[in-house]
Design a protein around this motif. Structure first.
Motif, PDB file in Angstrom:
ATOM      1  N   LEU A  53       0.836  -1.207   0.000  1.00 23.08           N
ATOM      2  CA  LEU A  53       0.000   0.000   0.000  1.00 23.08           C
ATOM      3  C   LEU A  53       0.863   1.247   0.000  1.00 23.08           C
ATOM      4  N   LEU A  54       1.931   1.246   0.802  1.00 29.16           N
ATOM      5  CA  LEU A  54       2.837   2.396   0.830  1.00 29.16           C
ATOM      6  C   LEU A  54       3.525   2.590  -0.527  1.00 29.16           C
ATOM      7  N   THR A  57       1.019   4.078  -2.793  1.00 27.53           N
ATOM      8  CA  THR A  57       0.832   5.486  -2.438  1.00 27.53           C
ATOM      9  C   THR A  57       1.983   6.328  -2.949  1.00 27.53           C
ATOM     10  N   THR A  58       3.199   5.822  -2.795  1.00 23.94           N
ATOM     11  CA  THR A  58       4.376   6.537  -3.300  1.00 23.94           C
ATOM     12  C   THR A  58       4.297   6.676  -4.816  1.00 23.94           C
ATOM     13  N   ARG A  61       1.723   9.311  -5.615  1.00 21.48           N
ATOM     14  CA  ARG A  61       2.232  10.670  -5.412  1.00 21.48           C
ATOM     15  C   ARG A  61       3.169  11.083  -6.544  1.00 21.48           C
ATOM     16  N   GLN A  92      -5.895   4.682  -8.500  1.00 22.85           N
ATOM     17  CA  GLN A  92      -6.785   4.899  -7.361  1.00 22.85           C
ATOM     18  C   GLN A  92      -7.718   3.709  -7.164  1.00 22.85           C
ATOM     19  N   LEU A  95      -5.810   1.059  -5.656  1.00 23.44           N
ATOM     20  CA  LEU A  95      -5.622   1.396  -4.244  1.00 23.44           C
ATOM     21  C   LEU A  95      -6.884   1.051  -3.447  1.00 23.44           C
ATOM     22  N   THR A  99      -7.042  -1.661  -0.553  1.00 23.55           N
ATOM     23  CA  THR A  99      -7.537  -1.289   0.771  1.00 23.55           C
ATOM     24  C   THR A  99      -8.652  -2.230   1.204  1.00 23.55           C
TER      25      THR A  99
END
Length: 153
Positions: A53-54, A57-58, A61, A92, A95, A99
């Protein structure tokens, strides 16, 4: 002699019972160990999912920063901006899916933990019963030994 044999037989039956109880206890401890291993595996999978997940997310970004760069040069790369936006939306959604998967994994971990707690409670109760029984049995054995030696304890 028959009384001594009866006493010996009774003691042997009690020892057999103790051995059976110890085997049951060992089986319960093995089961607890297996459940602990399952919990550790689940915990490892959860951490792995969090790391993924990180990473996502990276990556997201980085994609957003690229989007900002593309936005400042709108006239030169409007079609490229649209393609990047579509990629971001896919990221997204991925993601969101990840999640949801993590939440499902957390629920499984909660259920496993609850099962472990329940099993641990059963084992703990069994250990307490075994301890009380062993104390009672020790007193009985001491009494039998004292009686057999003629000491009447």
């Amino acid at each position: 002699m028959p009384q001594t044999e009866e006493r010996i037989n009774a003691i042997e039956r009690e020892i057999t019972g103790i051995r059976s109880d110890v085997r049951l206890q060992n089986a319960m401890l093995i089961k607890c160990g297996e459940q602990m291993s399952d919990l550790r595996t689940g915990q490892h999978e959860l951490r792995k999912g969090q790391e993924e997940l990180l990473t996502i997310t990276t990556d997201l970004r980085a994609g957003q920063e690229e989007l900002l760069t593309i936005t400042t040069d709108l006239r030169a790369g409007q079609e490229e901006l649209r393609a990047t936006t579509a990629d971001l939306r896919a990221g997204q959604e991925e993601l969101r899916t990840t999640t949801a998967d993590l939440r499902a994994g957390q629920e499984e971990m909660r259920e496993t933990l609850e099962e472990f707690r329940s099993a641990f409670s059963v084992v703990l109760d069994e250990v307490r019963q075994q301890k009380a029984w062993r104390e009672e049995f020790s007193d009985k054995v001491a009494h039998v030994i004292a009686k057999s030696e003629g000491l009447d304890a």
